[in-house]
Design a protein around this motif. Structure first.
Motif, PDB file in Angstrom:
ATOM      1  N   THR A 176      41.690  39.231  44.002  1.00 10.98           N
ATOM      2  CA  THR A 176      40.558  38.354  43.722  1.00 10.98           C
ATOM      3  C   THR A 176      39.610  39.028  42.732  1.00 10.98           C
ATOM      4  OG1 THR A 176      40.696  37.383  45.926  1.00 10.98           O
ATOM      5  CG2 THR A 176      38.618  37.101  44.751  1.00 10.98           C
ATOM      6  N   PHE A 177      39.437  38.355  41.581  1.00 13.74           N
ATOM      7  CA  PHE A 177      38.522  38.816  40.537  1.00 13.74           C
ATOM      8  C   PHE A 177      37.476  37.733  40.249  1.00 13.74           C
ATOM      9  CE2 PHE A 177      42.375  41.273  39.615  1.00 13.74           C
ATOM     10  CZ  PHE A 177      41.872  42.530  39.306  1.00 13.74           C
ATOM     11  N   ASN A 178      37.181  36.884  41.216  1.00 12.51           N
ATOM     12  CA  ASN A 178      36.271  35.762  41.009  1.00 12.51           C
ATOM     13  C   ASN A 178      34.917  36.209  40.465  1.00 12.51           C
ATOM     14  OD1 ASN A 178      38.252  34.135  42.049  1.00 12.51           O
ATOM     15  ND2 ASN A 178      37.293  33.907  44.049  1.00 12.51           N
ATOM     16  N   LEU A 179      34.500  35.560  39.378  1.00 13.90           N
ATOM     17  CA  LEU A 179      33.200  35.781  38.743  1.00 13.90           C
ATOM     18  C   LEU A 179      32.983  37.217  38.271  1.00 13.90           C
ATOM     19  CD1 LEU A 179      31.090  33.638  41.230  1.00 13.90           C
ATOM     20  CD2 LEU A 179      31.915  32.944  38.972  1.00 13.90           C
ATOM     21  N   SER A 180      34.052  37.981  38.101  1.00 14.45           N
ATOM     22  CA  SER A 180      33.934  39.359  37.621  1.00 14.45           C
ATOM     23  C   SER A 180      33.872  39.392  36.099  1.00 14.45           C
ATOM     24  CB  SER A 180      35.115  40.209  38.095  1.00 14.45           C
ATOM     25  OG  SER A 180      35.003  40.444  39.476  1.00 14.45           O
ATOM     26  N   ASN A 181      33.219  40.412  35.570  1.00 14.98           N
ATOM     27  CA  ASN A 181      33.154  40.616  34.133  1.00 14.98           C
ATOM     28  C   ASN A 181      34.264  41.601  33.762  1.00 14.98           C
ATOM     29  OD1 ASN A 181      32.613  41.203  31.473  1.00 14.98           O
ATOM     30  ND2 ASN A 181      30.402  41.351  31.765  1.00 14.98           N
ATOM     31  N   LEU A 182      35.341  41.080  33.187  1.00 19.42           N
ATOM     32  CA  LEU A 182      36.499  41.869  32.790  1.00 19.42           C
ATOM     33  C   LEU A 182      36.602  41.974  31.266  1.00 19.42           C
ATOM     34  CD1 LEU A 182      38.843  40.302  35.431  1.00 19.42           C
ATOM     35  CD2 LEU A 182      38.428  42.756  35.240  1.00 19.42           C
ATOM     36  N   ARG A 183      35.462  41.932  30.594  1.00 20.22           N
ATOM     37  CA  ARG A 183      35.468  42.036  29.137  1.00 20.22           C
ATOM     38  C   ARG A 183      36.143  43.343  28.723  1.00 20.22           C
ATOM     39  NH1 ARG A 183      31.539  44.161  25.794  1.00 20.22           N
ATOM     40  NH2 ARG A 183      30.054  44.089  27.509  1.00 20.22           N
TER      41      ARG A 183
END
Length: 148
Positions: A37-44
């Motif tokens: 789960t990477f919900n709403l994460s900033n993975l820039r």
């Protein structure tokens, strides 16, 4: 009292929940992240290349300039995610949910979008840059998008 030794293996990461985290530039390449789960994460600028993200949830994730090349995104949730400048070369997105996903200036050469629900404007935009054949599924990118 002895502290138990904890070893994180690839299978341990599969249940990982890093929702709402700032993960700019993180390296998750070549990992088993199925169901993560990477919900709403900033993975820039994150590197997720070659990873198994089958069934993972990236709802609302910011994936600007992230590397998702050669990833397994089958049945992943990408709804409301922002993919700007994202590399999806040779990714398999079959059955992923991406209806409100924003795709801008993405690399989709060889990506497989079979059975991915998306808005018509996003499909039209992606068809403008679609080319190649996915090396895993053998499907043509343009055909998987339903381009004319």
């Amino acid at each position: 009292m002895l502290t138990p030794f904890v070893c994180f293996t690839a299978s341990t990461m599969a249940a990982m929940d890093v929702a709402k985290q700032v993960l700019i530039g993180a390296d998750y390449s070549h990992k088993d992240l199925a169901g993560a789960t990477f919900n709403l994460s900033n993975l820039r600028e994150a590197n997720l290349s070659g990873s198994d993200l089958h069934g993972a949830s990236l709802y609302g994730a910011k994936l600007q300039d992230a590397d998702l090349s050669n990833t397994d995104l089958r049945e992943a949730t990408l709804d409301s995610a922002v993919l700007i400048g994202t590399n999806l070369r040779n990714a398999v997105l079959e059955g992923a949910f991406a209806f409100n996903t924003r795709f801008t200036n993405v690399v989709i050469t060889g990506a497989d979008f079979t059975d991915v629900p998306m808005r018509a404007d996003q499909i039209k935009s992606l068809c403008g840059v679609a080319d190649g054949t996915n090396p895993v599924t053998g499907r043509d990118t343009r055909e998987s998008l339903g381009c004319n």
